[in-house]
Design an enzyme around this catalytic site. Sequence first.
Site, PDB file in Angstrom:
ATOM      1  N   LYS A 115       1.450   4.966 -10.830  1.00 32.47           N
ATOM      2  CA  LYS A 115       0.719   3.690 -10.744  1.00 32.47           C
ATOM      3  C   LYS A 115       0.885   2.899 -12.042  1.00 32.47           C
ATOM      4  O   LYS A 115       1.116   1.676 -12.013  1.00 32.47           O
ATOM      5  CB  LYS A 115      -0.764   3.934 -10.457  1.00 32.47           C
TER       6      LYS A 115
ATOM      7  N   ASN B  91     -10.480  14.648  -1.078  1.00 31.87           N
ATOM      8  CA  ASN B  91     -11.535  13.772  -1.590  1.00 31.87           C
ATOM      9  C   ASN B  91     -12.886  14.144  -0.999  1.00 31.87           C
ATOM     10  O   ASN B  91     -12.984  14.753   0.070  1.00 31.87           O
ATOM     11  CB  ASN B  91     -11.195  12.307  -1.296  1.00 31.87           C
ATOM     12  N   LEU B  92     -13.917  13.734  -1.714  1.00 27.52           N
ATOM     13  CA  LEU B  92     -15.275  14.161  -1.374  1.00 27.52           C
ATOM     14  C   LEU B  92     -15.724  13.700   0.017  1.00 27.52           C
ATOM     15  O   LEU B  92     -16.191  14.505   0.828  1.00 27.52           O
ATOM     16  CB  LEU B  92     -16.252  13.617  -2.438  1.00 27.52           C
TER      17      LEU B  92
ATOM     18  N   PHE C 156       0.814  -1.225   0.000  1.00 27.59           N
ATOM     19  CA  PHE C 156       0.000   0.000   0.000  1.00 27.59           C
ATOM     20  C   PHE C 156       0.842   1.266   0.000  1.00 27.59           C
ATOM     21  O   PHE C 156       0.324   2.337  -0.313  1.00 27.59           O
ATOM     22  CB  PHE C 156      -0.863   0.063   1.276  1.00 27.59           C
TER      23      PHE C 156
ATOM     24  N   ASN D 291     -13.394   4.289  -5.830  1.00 30.89           N
ATOM     25  CA  ASN D 291     -13.332   5.384  -4.840  1.00 30.89           C
ATOM     26  C   ASN D 291     -13.581   4.846  -3.429  1.00 30.89           C
ATOM     27  O   ASN D 291     -14.733   4.717  -3.012  1.00 30.89           O
ATOM     28  CB  ASN D 291     -14.344   6.469  -5.193  1.00 30.89           C
TER      29      ASN D 291
ATOM     30  N   TYR E 265       0.844  11.397 -10.129  1.00 26.35           N
ATOM     31  CA  TYR E 265       0.449  10.299  -9.243  1.00 26.35           C
ATOM     32  C   TYR E 265      -0.006   9.091 -10.052  1.00 26.35           C
ATOM     33  O   TYR E 265       0.453   7.963  -9.834  1.00 26.35           O
ATOM     34  CB  TYR E 265      -0.681  10.755  -8.297  1.00 26.35           C
TER      35      TYR E 265
ATOM     36  N   GLY F 255       2.699   4.519  -0.392  1.00 24.96           N
ATOM     37  CA  GLY F 255       2.868   5.443  -1.507  1.00 24.96           C
ATOM     38  C   GLY F 255       2.220   6.764  -1.169  1.00 24.96           C
ATOM     39  O   GLY F 255       1.408   6.845  -0.246  1.00 24.96           O
TER      40      GLY F 255
ATOM     41  N   SER G  47      -4.971   1.701  -9.151  1.00 26.08           N
ATOM     42  CA  SER G  47      -6.055   2.678  -9.098  1.00 26.08           C
ATOM     43  C   SER G  47      -6.789   2.714 -10.420  1.00 26.08           C
ATOM     44  O   SER G  47      -6.183   2.519 -11.490  1.00 26.08           O
ATOM     45  CB  SER G  47      -5.454   4.052  -8.807  1.00 26.08           C
TER      46      SER G  47
END
Length: 339
Positions: free
Chosen positions: A153, A198-199, A80, A178, A149, A82, A124
């Site tokens: 990936k 983020n939302l 994970f 998401n 970013y 990063g 992602s």
Amino acid sequence: MRVLVTGGAGYIGSHTVVQLVAAGHQPVVVDSFVNSRPSVIARLEELTGEQIETHSFDLRDADKTSALFAEGGFDAVIHFAGLKAVGESSQIPLEYYDNNLGATFSLVEAMRRHGVRTIVFSSSATVYGEAAPVPYVEDYEPLAASSPYGRTKVMQERILSDVAATGELQVALLRYFNPVGAHPSGRIGEDPQGVPNNLMPFIAQVAVGRRQRLQVFGDDYPTPDGTPLRDYIHVEDLAAGHVAALEHLAAHPDLAVRAWNLGGGRGTSVLEMITAFEAASGRPIPYEIAPRRAGDLAAFWADATRAETELGWRAERTIEQMCADTWRWQSGNPQGYPG
Ligand code: NAD
Ligand code: WQD
């Protein structure tokens, strides 16, 4: 399995640690705490009833990484670690390439030296780029991403796939959509440092009174209510997807590399998320319509059939559960983790 969880103190890693223990595995965390807090570990121990072996260093330190593997006795790695902020990656691209690629080089080199073959990698949906048809399918080419970013990936997927082709690695590429939500206990959750990008964490901080209002970035998209559609997935479902992928690799030693979408297979709009969060929290979410955010796509979601067919996994939890669990975490920990 004894599993090294890189970035295991972070949002998705911490939830996966809990599920690894529940599935009978033994997670070991390595994290630099560049984007997480050491106090996460005590919460993980409280939730699992186990001591969680934790190593605090930057994976780019190749000597420390190799020494960890020399002693570790690991059967597999879930990677994970990063940096993940899309906007920030355009401001400091070199740090993103250096951290994300450097950590992976150091990790894979140590795995090779110490004979550990199996790795589950956090990829992602951003690797599908702007031109991919929706819903996204795993075999789509060419992969492309519109931020530094996202390009880290794409590059890491390529590097891991090239090494897998030599037979030295066995790789699961998990492409998340998401991730939102929190453990149902409310004891662990997403704790962004600074202003949330983020939302969902932004909505949660408005609901708890840390921020005054949400900006909705554009309501003139070609979608039913004019706001973008995204495939929100509960972090508990996502964590379960890692356990499923890990066990699938272990059961299929001849499998070299495979990509799986981890998404729910449907889109939810920004305004629908606001309404669902208001219902779950009983709090109003004041918002204003703001200009579009650069780089946002109108709508994308996963074709999640491959994960269901091959891993026996699918996203089970509803938008209502995502909001209720986020609210339990945010209201119980208004300022996030201590210290
Ligand atoms: P996070 O920032 O909460 O967790 C990442 C963890 O990695 C942090 O604890 C951080 O301290 C650690 N870390 C970073 N660089 C490190 C290094 N060089 N050495 C050691 N530790 C290091 O992020 P998250 O949301 O849990 O995401 C986990 C992974 O999933 C990331 O690779 C991210 O890019 C990917 N991902 C996240 C999302 C998302 O929306 N959250 C979506 C798709 C993919
Ligand atoms: C969702 C929607 C915004 C904040 C990002 C990365 C992606 C992946 C997941 C890592 C969009 C809108 C948001 C706000 C808003 N991460 N929004 N006001 O951009 O779909 O995906 O996280 O791999 O790569 O790009 O997620 O949560 O930022 O945005 O209106 O304050 O909410 O415009 O429509 P996104 P998000």
